[in-house]
Design a protein around this motif. Structure first.
Motif, short mmCIF file in Angstrom:
data_model
loop_
_atom_site.label_atom_id
_atom_site.label_comp_id
_atom_site.label_asym_id
_atom_site.label_seq_id
_atom_site.Cartn_x
_atom_site.Cartn_y
_atom_site.Cartn_z
N SER A 167 0.85 -1.19 0.00
CA SER A 167 0.00 0.00 0.00
C SER A 167 0.89 1.24 0.00
N HIS A 168 0.28 2.38 -0.23
CA HIS A 168 1.04 3.63 -0.25
C HIS A 168 1.63 3.92 1.13
N GLU A 169 0.89 3.56 2.19
CA GLU A 169 1.35 3.83 3.55
C GLU A 169 2.55 2.99 3.94
N THR A 170 2.65 1.79 3.40
CA THR A 170 3.74 0.88 3.78
C THR A 170 4.89 0.89 2.77
#
Length: 237
Positions: A77-80
């Motif tokens: 994901s973009h967050e990880t």
């Protein structure tokens, strides 16, 4: 007509009409990450050769395996993304450290083996990658079953060779392994394209596949050159 006046259209050579623009962007990220891995792995290998840490081979193998599992279980994901890039860099560094014992073995025989093996690996990897990129989609995916069967055969023969100790079987495994890894470069490259076309844009994990292909190719080619160099030295004596 002067044939030397013809101009080569390099833009046309770099166009892959059968690959969608989004997948082409995905491949750019994959190979950018691959370049990062190569740089970090080289740093790891240098650290091992300089420090001469004897247990680095086993410890780095366990560490790189742990980081690979951690990376695999961390959702894309973009967050990880930054976290997973860090895990990728750590995995590449420890993989480079793990190459240290083989590098030291080759340095003891002939230091020129290492750059020769690296250039040879780079040429093989580039040629087979371009073959996979220019080929028709899915044309090499049939290799998956064949390559896995060959890997299983090699694993069984390697285990059996622990009891027989045959140098001929060891060398046969090296050459067969080199050919199998060339096949994996074709297969993995087209598999990455197919996954990206179907919506899987995890470029970090896709980079791991290609990085492992390159490292395994390099290790096998390096060992083949080292064995040949040892044989030459024995003949001279």
């Amino acid at each position: 007509m002067n044939i030397f006046d013809r101009k080569i259209n390099f833009d046309a050579l770099l166009k892959f009409s059968h690959i969608t623009p989004s997948t082409q962007q995905h491949l750019k990220k994959v190979y950018a990450s691959f370049a990062l891995c190569m740089f970090v792995a080289a740093a790891g290998a240098y650290v091992h050769v300089v420090t001469h840490f004897i247990q680095a081979g086993l410890l780095s193998a366990l560490g790189s395996l742990g980081l690979m599992i951690w990376l695999m279980t961390t959702p894309h994901s973009h967050e990880t993304e930054q976290k997973r890039l860090g895990l990728l860099a750590g995995f590449a560094f420890l993989t480079g450290v793990g190459l240290g014992p083989a590098l030291e073995f080759c340095i003891a025989i002939n230091p020129s083996i290492i750059p020769t093996a690296f250039m040879g690996t780079a040429m093989i990897f580039t040629c087979f990658t371009l073959s996979a990129l220019y080929a028709r989609r899915r044309s090499y995916l049939f290799l998956g079953g064949i390559l896995m069967s060959a890997m299983s055969l090699m694993l069984l023969s390697s285990l059996g060779n622990l009891f027989f100790g045959s140098i001929w079987l060891f060398q046969a495994n090296l050459y067969l392994g080199l050919m199998v890894m060339c096949g994996f470069v074709l297969f993995d490259t087209q598999l990455i394209i197919e996954k990206a076309e179907n919506g899987d844009k995890d470029y970090i994990w896709h980079c791991v596949d290609l990085f492992l292909d390159f490292v395994t190719l390099f290790r096998k080619l390096m060992m083949i050159l080292a064995m040949n160099e040892k044989d030459k030295k024995k003949e001279k004596k």
